[in-house]
Design a protein around this motif. Structure first.
Motif, PDB file in Angstrom:
ATOM      1  N   THR A   1      18.741  13.737   0.925  1.00 27.35           N
ATOM      2  CA  THR A   1      17.873  12.758   0.281  1.00 27.35           C
ATOM      3  C   THR A   1      16.682  12.459   1.181  1.00 27.35           C
ATOM      4  N   TYR A   2      15.780  11.634   0.675  1.00 26.83           N
ATOM      5  CA  TYR A   2      14.542  11.279   1.389  1.00 26.83           C
ATOM      6  C   TYR A   2      14.906  10.421   2.589  1.00 26.83           C
ATOM      7  N   ASP A   3      14.461  10.838   3.786  1.00 28.08           N
ATOM      8  CA  ASP A   3      15.018  10.144   4.944  1.00 28.08           C
ATOM      9  C   ASP A   3      14.038   9.289   5.744  1.00 28.08           C
TER      10      ASP A   3
ATOM     11  N   ILE B   1      17.306   0.918  -4.404  1.00 26.86           N
ATOM     12  CA  ILE B   1      17.093   2.094  -5.261  1.00 26.86           C
ATOM     13  C   ILE B   1      15.620   2.514  -5.132  1.00 26.86           C
ATOM     14  N   ASP B   2      15.416   3.667  -4.539  1.00 27.60           N
ATOM     15  CA  ASP B   2      14.070   4.212  -4.369  1.00 27.60           C
ATOM     16  C   ASP B   2      13.730   4.970  -5.655  1.00 27.60           C
ATOM     17  N   GLU B   3      12.826   4.381  -6.438  1.00 24.26           N
ATOM     18  CA  GLU B   3      12.490   4.954  -7.754  1.00 24.26           C
ATOM     19  C   GLU B   3      11.108   5.622  -7.738  1.00 24.26           C
ATOM     20  N   ALA B   4      10.790   6.287  -6.624  1.00 19.83           N
ATOM     21  CA  ALA B   4       9.458   6.896  -6.492  1.00 19.83           C
ATOM     22  C   ALA B   4       9.126   7.836  -7.660  1.00 19.83           C
ATOM     23  N   TYR B   5      10.150   8.504  -8.212  1.00 21.26           N
ATOM     24  CA  TYR B   5       9.884   9.521  -9.251  1.00 21.26           C
ATOM     25  C   TYR B   5      10.280   9.063 -10.652  1.00 21.26           C
TER      26      TYR B   5
ATOM     27  N   ILE C   1      19.806   4.553  -2.154  1.00 21.87           N
ATOM     28  CA  ILE C   1      19.936   5.587  -3.190  1.00 21.87           C
ATOM     29  C   ILE C   1      18.545   5.954  -3.694  1.00 21.87           C
ATOM     30  N   VAL C   2      18.313   7.230  -3.899  1.00 24.70           N
ATOM     31  CA  VAL C   2      17.019   7.678  -4.425  1.00 24.70           C
ATOM     32  C   VAL C   2      17.276   8.272  -5.804  1.00 24.70           C
ATOM     33  N   ASN C   3      16.660   7.690  -6.810  1.00 25.47           N
ATOM     34  CA  ASN C   3      16.875   8.152  -8.187  1.00 25.47           C
ATOM     35  C   ASN C   3      15.590   8.051  -9.014  1.00 25.47           C
TER      36      ASN C   3
ATOM     37  N   PRO D   1       0.845  -1.211   0.000  1.00 26.78           N
ATOM     38  CA  PRO D   1       0.000   0.000   0.000  1.00 26.78           C
ATOM     39  C   PRO D   1       0.874   1.254   0.000  1.00 26.78           C
ATOM     40  N   GLY D   2       1.491   1.547  -1.123  1.00 23.55           N
ATOM     41  CA  GLY D   2       2.454   2.645  -1.234  1.00 23.55           C
ATOM     42  C   GLY D   2       3.854   2.106  -1.049  1.00 23.55           C
ATOM     43  N   SER D   3       4.835   2.829  -1.607  1.00 22.74           N
ATOM     44  CA  SER D   3       6.204   2.308  -1.476  1.00 22.74           C
ATOM     45  C   SER D   3       6.750   2.506  -0.066  1.00 22.74           C
ATOM     46  N   SER D   4       6.115   3.373   0.731  1.00 22.38           N
ATOM     47  CA  SER D   4       6.576   3.570   2.116  1.00 22.38           C
ATOM     48  C   SER D   4       6.665   2.246   2.863  1.00 22.38           C
TER      49      SER D   4
ATOM     50  N   ILE E   1       7.414  -0.637   1.729  1.00 18.82           N
ATOM     51  CA  ILE E   1       8.642  -1.338   1.327  1.00 18.82           C
ATOM     52  C   ILE E   1       9.841  -0.704   2.043  1.00 18.82           C
ATOM     53  N   LEU E   2       9.837   0.645   2.084  1.00 16.87           N
ATOM     54  CA  LEU E   2      10.938   1.350   2.751  1.00 16.87           C
ATOM     55  C   LEU E   2      11.005   0.982   4.237  1.00 16.87           C
ATOM     56  N   MET E   3       9.811   0.924   4.866  1.00 16.83           N
ATOM     57  CA  MET E   3       9.773   0.616   6.302  1.00 16.83           C
ATOM     58  C   MET E   3      10.222  -0.825   6.566  1.00 16.83           C
TER      59      MET E   3
ATOM     60  N   ARG F   1       8.990   1.207  -6.051  1.00 21.88           N
ATOM     61  CA  ARG F   1       8.215   2.088  -6.956  1.00 21.88           C
ATOM     62  C   ARG F   1       6.870   2.440  -6.315  1.00 21.88           C
ATOM     63  N   THR F   2       6.272   3.502  -6.818  1.00 24.24           N
ATOM     64  CA  THR F   2       4.981   3.930  -6.257  1.00 24.24           C
ATOM     65  C   THR F   2       4.034   4.411  -7.342  1.00 24.24           C
ATOM     66  N   PHE F   3       2.737   4.278  -7.068  1.00 30.08           N
ATOM     67  CA  PHE F   3       1.699   4.866  -7.920  1.00 30.08           C
ATOM     68  C   PHE F   3       1.287   6.255  -7.397  1.00 30.08           C
ATOM     69  N   SER F   4       1.969   6.723  -6.336  1.00 31.52           N
ATOM     70  CA  SER F   4       1.547   7.978  -5.686  1.00 31.52           C
ATOM     71  C   SER F   4       1.828   9.214  -6.528  1.00 31.52           C
ATOM     72  N   LYS F   5       2.720   9.095  -7.493  1.00 36.31           N
ATOM     73  CA  LYS F   5       3.178  10.297  -8.178  1.00 36.31           C
ATOM     74  C   LYS F   5       2.463  10.479  -9.518  1.00 36.31           C
TER      75      LYS F   5
ATOM     76  N   ASN G   1      16.237  11.862  -7.342  1.00 37.84           N
ATOM     77  CA  ASN G   1      16.328  12.106  -5.903  1.00 37.84           C
ATOM     78  C   ASN G   1      15.306  13.135  -5.415  1.00 37.84           C
ATOM     79  N   ASN G   2      14.833  12.910  -4.215  1.00 37.48           N
ATOM     80  CA  ASN G   2      14.019  13.874  -3.481  1.00 37.48           C
ATOM     81  C   ASN G   2      14.846  14.314  -2.275  1.00 37.48           C
ATOM     82  N   PRO G   3      15.094  15.601  -2.040  1.00 35.91           N
ATOM     83  CA  PRO G   3      14.426  16.778  -2.608  1.00 35.91           C
ATOM     84  C   PRO G   3      15.189  17.492  -3.725  1.00 35.91           C
TER      85      PRO G   3
ATOM     86  N   LEU H   1      -4.903   6.718  -2.540  1.00 32.16           N
ATOM     87  CA  LEU H   1      -5.379   5.337  -2.755  1.00 32.16           C
ATOM     88  C   LEU H   1      -4.378   4.305  -2.239  1.00 32.16           C
ATOM     89  N   ARG H   2      -3.090   4.637  -2.254  1.00 33.78           N
ATOM     90  CA  ARG H   2      -1.999   3.837  -1.714  1.00 33.78           C
ATOM     91  C   ARG H   2      -1.690   2.596  -2.549  1.00 33.78           C
ATOM     92  N   LEU H   3      -0.697   2.660  -3.397  1.00 35.45           N
ATOM     93  CA  LEU H   3      -0.233   1.494  -4.151  1.00 35.45           C
ATOM     94  C   LEU H   3       1.245   1.660  -4.505  1.00 35.45           C
TER      95      LEU H   3
HETATM   96  N1  PLP Z   1      10.245   7.586  -1.692  1.00 30.94           N
HETATM   97  C1  PLP Z   1      10.372   8.885  -1.985  1.00 30.94           C
HETATM   98  C2  PLP Z   1      11.664   9.381  -2.511  1.00 30.94           C
HETATM   99  C3  PLP Z   1       9.303   9.767  -1.796  1.00 30.94           C
HETATM  100  O1  PLP Z   1       9.455  11.062  -2.063  1.00 30.94           O
HETATM  101  C4  PLP Z   1       8.074   9.250  -1.293  1.00 30.94           C
HETATM  102  C5  PLP Z   1       6.924  10.138  -1.066  1.00 30.94           C
HETATM  103  O2  PLP Z   1       6.893  11.285  -1.345  1.00 30.94           O
HETATM  104  C6  PLP Z   1       7.995   7.889  -1.000  1.00 30.94           C
HETATM  105  C7  PLP Z   1       9.101   7.079  -1.220  1.00 30.94           C
HETATM  106  C8  PLP Z   1       6.785   7.250  -0.412  1.00 30.94           C
HETATM  107  O3  PLP Z   1       5.662   7.407  -1.177  1.00 30.94           O
HETATM  108  P1  PLP Z   1       4.436   6.403  -1.105  1.00 30.94           P
HETATM  109  O4  PLP Z   1       4.451   5.714   0.217  1.00 30.94           O
HETATM  110  O5  PLP Z   1       3.252   7.292  -1.243  1.00 30.94           O
HETATM  111  O6  PLP Z   1       4.615   5.451  -2.219  1.00 30.94           O
END
Ligand code: PLP
Length: 348
Positions: free
Chosen positions: A101-103, A176-180, A145-147, A75-78, A80-82, A206-210, A149-151, A217-219
């Protein structure tokens, strides 16, 4: 109201904004095809979603050149990160990454006992892959690595990133966090799935959030070796954490290339407008490949943020090395005009 929920969440009591540009959301909403799918999903909400997550995994697997067994939905890439943070923090050890980077993953891992080693970025605000390679010691459990990258909005040249993964992942897993990633023009999009298919120890998130507009909706999903997914699954409910409604909408949106192209093009237009408008005022904008822009400002972050929010314009601010920055998400053209108008009032 629930006095326990969000006690320290600055967004909990958000005033109504004229331009909501603080969370890198899709200002155009979700596609008409996704809306239609949500309505259809109401008829089968009583059923478990075995078929639907299978369908979505097959579509992704085909595009990325991997097997469905290399994919885990979330339900969102978060999530996976957690899960990765929880796992790689276990027993201490170091997570190697970069400053600016995104922390979310890093903060969570630190809470559970990991040490975070964040190396400076290059002067172009990019991950310094050579410095990261040189810092791999036996206590490093994960490279994050975020690519794009945010921010900072910056990207690593794909051949460099691929070479880095080939060299490093036999020693330590690379996340590799490919959120974007969906903001790359399709022809330029990195195809790191092929490294997973070759058996490398890399986790793609990866995420559908962007671009799909599914932040509410969270995916999301991970692409990795089945053994790694099994490990991560121990910390999440995996595929079954996603509702049939979201999955059906996700399948429709994933297939809706026209909508994705439309969102990408509108984003590029509004981003170019804002970048130029800021440059015309003498602000040095970091070239962005994403749906947000970062640039140094000339006043204290809290003062700037307060004055922008006071005008109903939501943005984010950060201090890096004592330098204040504004991160503004790319909204619609109307929202970006509101942003520029408000910005001029604040900076005089
Ligand atoms: N990774 C990065 C780099 C992000 O900027 C975000 C959200 O802004 C996320 C992960 C997590 O997004 P979500 O949980 O909505 O997929």
């Amino acid at each position: 109201t629930n006095e326990f929920a969000f006690a320290d969440d600055p967004f909990a009591n958000m005033p109504k904004l004229r331009a909501r540009l603080f969370a890198n959301e899709n200002p155009l909403g979700i596609s008409a095809s996704a809306k239609e799918a949500i309505i259809k999903a109401t008829e089968i909400g009583n059923r478990y979603a075995w078929m639907e997550f299978g369908q979505l995994k097959s579509l992704i697997a085909t595009d990325d050149g991997v097997k469905p067994a290399n994919i885990m939905m979330a339900p969102g890439s978060s999530d996976i990160l957690m899960a990765a943070a929880d796992h790689f923090a276990k027993g201490g050890g170091t997570i190697l990454t970069s400053t600016m980077t995104y922390d979310d993953l890093l903060q969570r891992a630190e809470k559970f006992g990991a040490k975070i080693k964040a190396l400076p970025m290059t002067k172009e605000y990019k991950f310094d892959l050579n410095a990261i390679k040189a810092s791999i010691t036996p206590d490093v459990k994960l490279v994050y690595i975020v690519n794009p990258n945010n921010p900072t909005g910056t990207i690593i040249p794909t051949p460099e990133l691929e070479a880095f993964i080939r060299e490093v992942s036999p020693k330590v897993p690379v996340f590799i966090d490919e959120a974007y990633i969906d903001f790359y023009e399709p022809a330029d999009r990195p195809k790191l799935g092929k490294l997973v298919a070759e058996g490398m120890n890399v986790i793609l998130a990866r995420t559908f959030s962007k671009i799909h507009g599914f932040a509410g909706l969270r995916l999301g999903y991970a692409i990795a070796q089945p053994d790694m997914l099994k490990i991560l699954h121990a910390y999440t409910n995996g595929d079954f954490a996603v509702s049939i409604t979201t999955l059906m909408a996700g399948i429709a949106s994933y297939k809706d290339i026209e909508w994705q192209n439309h969102c990408r093009a509108e984003n590029a237009k509004a981003r170019a407008y804002t970048t130029k408008a800021l440059a015309d005022l003498g602000y040095e904008v970091i070239p962005s490949a994403t749906n947000f822009i970062l640039f140094p400002i000339r006043m204290k972050t809290k003062t700037f943020e307060g004055q922008m929010f006071g005008q109903g314009i939501g943005i984010q601010t950060r201090d890096f090395n004592g330098q204040p920055y504004c991160r503004v998400s790319v909204g619609t053209m109307d929202e970006m005009a509101i942003f520029m108008d408000g910005f001029k009032k604040v900076v005089g």
